[in-house]
Design a protein around this motif. Sequence first.
Motif, PDB file in Angstrom:
ATOM      1  N   LYS A  42      72.437  91.795  95.218  1.00  0.00           N
ATOM      2  CA  LYS A  42      70.972  91.711  95.338  1.00  0.00           C
ATOM      3  C   LYS A  42      70.458  90.956  94.130  1.00  0.00           C
ATOM      4  O   LYS A  42      70.880  91.212  93.000  1.00  0.00           O
ATOM      5  N   GLN A  79      64.832 102.095  93.829  1.00  0.00           N
ATOM      6  CA  GLN A  79      63.936 101.906  94.957  1.00  0.00           C
ATOM      7  C   GLN A  79      64.766 101.989  96.208  1.00  0.00           C
ATOM      8  O   GLN A  79      65.921 101.572  96.212  1.00  0.00           O
ATOM      9  N   GLY A  93      64.601  89.144  94.482  1.00  0.00           N
ATOM     10  CA  GLY A  93      63.894  90.176  93.749  1.00  0.00           C
ATOM     11  C   GLY A  93      62.620  89.731  93.052  1.00  0.00           C
ATOM     12  O   GLY A  93      62.238  90.310  92.052  1.00  0.00           O
ATOM     13  N   VAL A  94      61.929  88.705  93.567  1.00  0.00           N
ATOM     14  CA  VAL A  94      60.726  88.210  92.876  1.00  0.00           C
ATOM     15  C   VAL A  94      59.428  88.740  93.493  1.00  0.00           C
ATOM     16  O   VAL A  94      58.346  88.431  93.017  1.00  0.00           O
ATOM     17  N   GLY A  95      59.535  89.531  94.568  1.00  0.00           N
ATOM     18  CA  GLY A  95      58.335  90.111  95.158  1.00  0.00           C
ATOM     19  C   GLY A  95      57.904  89.464  96.461  1.00  0.00           C
ATOM     20  O   GLY A  95      56.738  89.540  96.827  1.00  0.00           O
ATOM     21  N   LYS A  96      58.834  88.853  97.220  1.00  0.00           N
ATOM     22  CA  LYS A  96      58.475  88.229  98.505  1.00  0.00           C
ATOM     23  C   LYS A  96      58.031  89.290  99.507  1.00  0.00           C
ATOM     24  O   LYS A  96      57.004  89.179 100.150  1.00  0.00           O
ATOM     25  N   THR A  97      58.842  90.341  99.622  1.00  0.00           N
ATOM     26  CA  THR A  97      58.549  91.389 100.600  1.00  0.00           C
ATOM     27  C   THR A  97      57.284  92.136 100.214  1.00  0.00           C
ATOM     28  O   THR A  97      56.400  92.359 101.045  1.00  0.00           O
ATOM     29  N   THR A  98      57.170  92.505  98.946  1.00  0.00           N
ATOM     30  CA  THR A  98      55.979  93.215  98.452  1.00  0.00           C
ATOM     31  C   THR A  98      54.728  92.372  98.717  1.00  0.00           C
ATOM     32  O   THR A  98      53.687  92.878  99.131  1.00  0.00           O
ATOM     33  N   ARG A 154      54.954  90.681  89.091  1.00  0.00           N
ATOM     34  CA  ARG A 154      55.460  91.546  88.009  1.00  0.00           C
ATOM     35  C   ARG A 154      55.001  91.008  86.667  1.00  0.00           C
ATOM     36  O   ARG A 154      55.764  90.934  85.712  1.00  0.00           O
ATOM     37  N   ARG A 200      50.051  91.900  88.678  1.00  0.00           N
ATOM     38  CA  ARG A 200      50.569  92.613  87.504  1.00  0.00           C
ATOM     39  C   ARG A 200      51.697  93.575  87.883  1.00  0.00           C
ATOM     40  O   ARG A 200      51.762  94.054  89.016  1.00  0.00           O
ATOM     41  N   CYS A 214      53.175  96.837  88.471  1.00  0.00           N
ATOM     42  CA  CYS A 214      52.435  98.039  88.858  1.00  0.00           C
ATOM     43  C   CYS A 214      53.360  98.952  89.646  1.00  0.00           C
ATOM     44  O   CYS A 214      53.805  98.595  90.735  1.00  0.00           O
ATOM     45  N   LYS A 244      55.864  99.688  93.784  1.00  0.00           N
ATOM     46  CA  LYS A 244      57.263 100.051  94.011  1.00  0.00           C
ATOM     47  C   LYS A 244      57.361 101.311  94.842  1.00  0.00           C
ATOM     48  O   LYS A 244      58.313 101.541  95.555  1.00  0.00           O
TER      49      LYS A 244
HETATM   50  N1  LIG Z   1      54.048  93.742  90.930  1.00  0.00           N
HETATM   51  C1  LIG Z   1      55.085  94.577  90.961  1.00  0.00           C
HETATM   52  N2  LIG Z   1      55.124  95.627  90.119  1.00  0.00           N
HETATM   53  C2  LIG Z   1      56.203  96.479  90.116  1.00  0.00           C
HETATM   54  N3  LIG Z   1      57.272  96.350  90.901  1.00  0.00           N
HETATM   55  C3  LIG Z   1      57.296  95.317  91.755  1.00  0.00           C
HETATM   56  C4  LIG Z   1      56.225  94.386  91.853  1.00  0.00           C
HETATM   57  N4  LIG Z   1      56.542  93.471  92.818  1.00  0.00           N
HETATM   58  C5  LIG Z   1      57.757  93.823  93.283  1.00  0.00           C
HETATM   59  N5  LIG Z   1      58.205  94.932  92.659  1.00  0.00           N
HETATM   60  C6  LIG Z   1      59.497  95.606  92.854  1.00  0.00           C
HETATM   61  O1  LIG Z   1      60.516  94.658  92.594  1.00  0.00           O
HETATM   62  C7  LIG Z   1      61.587  94.830  93.519  1.00  0.00           C
HETATM   63  C8  LIG Z   1      61.778  93.529  94.284  1.00  0.00           C
HETATM   64  O2  LIG Z   1      60.617  93.267  95.057  1.00  0.00           O
HETATM   65  P1  LIG Z   1      60.715  92.682  96.554  1.00  0.00           P
HETATM   66  O3  LIG Z   1      61.692  93.464  97.342  1.00  0.00           O
HETATM   67  O4  LIG Z   1      59.331  92.552  97.061  1.00  0.00           O
HETATM   68  O5  LIG Z   1      61.295  91.248  96.211  1.00  0.00           O
HETATM   69  P2  LIG Z   1      61.944  90.191  97.202  1.00  0.00           P
HETATM   70  O6  LIG Z   1      61.713  88.856  96.604  1.00  0.00           O
HETATM   71  O7  LIG Z   1      61.421  90.413  98.561  1.00  0.00           O
HETATM   72  O8  LIG Z   1      63.499  90.579  97.147  1.00  0.00           O
HETATM   73  P3  LIG Z   1      64.659  89.952  98.076  1.00  0.00           P
HETATM   74  O9  LIG Z   1      64.995  88.638  97.427  1.00  0.00           O
HETATM   75  O10 LIG Z   1      65.782  90.943  97.991  1.00  0.00           O
HETATM   76  O11 LIG Z   1      64.091  89.803  99.441  1.00  0.00           O
HETATM   77  C9  LIG Z   1      61.215  96.004  94.398  1.00  0.00           C
HETATM   78  O12 LIG Z   1      61.774  97.164  93.828  1.00  0.00           O
HETATM   79  C10 LIG Z   1      59.694  96.062  94.283  1.00  0.00           C
HETATM   80  O13 LIG Z   1      59.209  97.323  94.490  1.00  0.00           O
END
Ligand SMILES: Nc1ncnc2c1ncn2[C@@H]1O[C@H](COP(=O)(O)OP(=O)(O)OP(=O)(O)O)[C@@H](O)[C@H]1O
Lengths: 255, 255
Positions: free
Chosen positions: A11, A150, B13-18, B184, B213, B215, B219
Amino acid sequence: MTRIIAISNQKGGVGKTTSSLNIASALAIEGKKVLLLDLDPQSNITKSFGIIEPEKNIYGVLLKEYPIKETVFKVRDNLLLVPCSKNFAAFERNNSGDIESFYILKEQLDELTAKTHIDFIVIDCPPSLGIISTNAYVAADEIYTPMEAQEFSIDGLEEVIKTIIKVKKRLNERIELKGVFFTRFHGRKLISRDVQEYLQEHFPNLLLNTSIRECVRLKESPSARQDIFAFAPESNGANDYRSLALEILTKVPRP
Amino acid sequence: MTRIIAISNQKGGVGKTTSSLNIASALAIEGKKVLLLDLDPQSNITKSFGIIEPEKNIYGVLLKEYPIKETVFKVRDNLLLVPCSKNFAAFERNNSGDIESFYILKEQLDELTAKTHIDFIVIDCPPSLGIISTNAYVAADEIYTPMEAQEFSIDGLEEVIKTIIKVKKRLNERIELKGVFFTRFHGRKLISRDVQEYLQEHFPNLLLNTSIRECVRLKESPSARQDIFAFAPESNGANDYRSLALEILTKVPRP
Ligand SMILES: Nc1ncnc2c1ncn2[C@@H]1O[C@H](COP(=O)(O)OP(=O)(O)OP(=O)(O)O)[C@@H](O)[C@H]1O
Ligand SMILES: Nc1ncnc2c1ncn2[C@@H]1O[C@H](COP(=O)(O)OP(=O)(O)OP(=O)(O)O)[C@@H](O)[C@H]1O
Ligand SMILES: [Mg+2]
Ligand SMILES: [Mg+2]
């Protein structure tokens, strides 16, 4: 006896590079002779020391163009670095199907440790489980997996375990998953409790005592070309990686 | 006119899904009719609504087994979800080399939007730039790229831009990178300043005004099976995603 440790989780963005850099530095500060190996074509560890596209790197070593000792940079007392190159991604494409290609790193490291006193080798792995990571799993005795506390992070851990089982059966019977640790940890009940309970139930004794808290100093230190101990020695990041390294030190592998 | 937005960065892990989940939710709360599409075999968005291995999902749609409208779940007022399945990873392996396989998603979405009033389609992309992501780039008009404000994150952005140039030339001339935003975010001078300066110099006007930010509520919310607005409406996460969605709303594409 050199302990070879791989920091691996396919990951992305879970803190593999941040952990490899700072665990290796903490062990070096404890007086251990450490070799840090950047096995990720993104070359983030290499860049964090300010080294851009080094002429000799791990890619040339795996192509058998030169021995690993010709790539080594001394980056701190007791800490040597074997850098990487973004061209290394080609190794993954060009070697599929060749079983010999899985053992190259191990042979090179065995040769090096036969001549040079090294206590620890720490390998930063890429976010994938292909030929490059398999080289790390064949060369290593111990795998440590960073993960965010998570729910979605459990899948990543299960993939690592599946790969270790495969490698252990066919390529390297010594390999063990020695520990899992939380990174970017906020200590929140809601998320950590679920994940901790799941881990204790399915993978008892794998979760290390030390968690690495979310700490912005860890994000800043690569821009300053320093590890966390040189950059912010009193920070949560420095304290957490110091105690994680000590925990790893005490997990001595079976002979 | 339906706006089709893909949230993409092959760095993990850069926050795409979030971001996909909470931008879609914010637009729905604003009264827009939104379709959220989980295009990542990890199926994190699907799981965050508590849906496990749905019988009908985007994989079956791209295999032309059933139309997309038979997969749709209503998850909130104005918000529909097209779920994913972990078996979808096979699509990447089985379709390499077939140019027709790049257009399937676009055809399905065109058919759906011809019959159903949808203001926005938000696509959560996987952390890779293969056939699955290419389907998103062919179907979408706009790409938004989340990234951490850290030196190493620039590489990821350059990869996205290279892919867009290739897709624009051969497969979809409408595609545009409409914006980049920090996730983040700690607002630290040392890291953000370097990255912001680099972006302003090389990619002027791409960086959005809103940063998300760090936050912990963001998560936690998936474990509670909620978006951030239902889970913690007063949090930084809710405020930031609300203003990001409004910023996206105002970036209306050229006709
Ligand atoms: N702004 C934020 N503050 C705190 N935690 C965050 C924030 N954005 C994302 N996260 C956390 O960072 C982790 C990765 O986020 P996310 O799954 O959204 O990324 P992703 O780019 O979709 O990952 P992947 O590449 O595996 O699809 C998760 O644990 C999520 O809860
Ligand atoms: N404990 C922490 N506190 C704050 N930020 C952190 C922490 N650990 C890692 N980060 C940040 O998270 C991002 C990802 O970390 P890192 O690059 O170490 O992950 P990785 O697993 O090596 O990623 P990749 O899969 O791309 O190799 C970086 O911006 C890093 O600075
Ligand atoms: Mg890394
Ligand atoms: Mg995701």
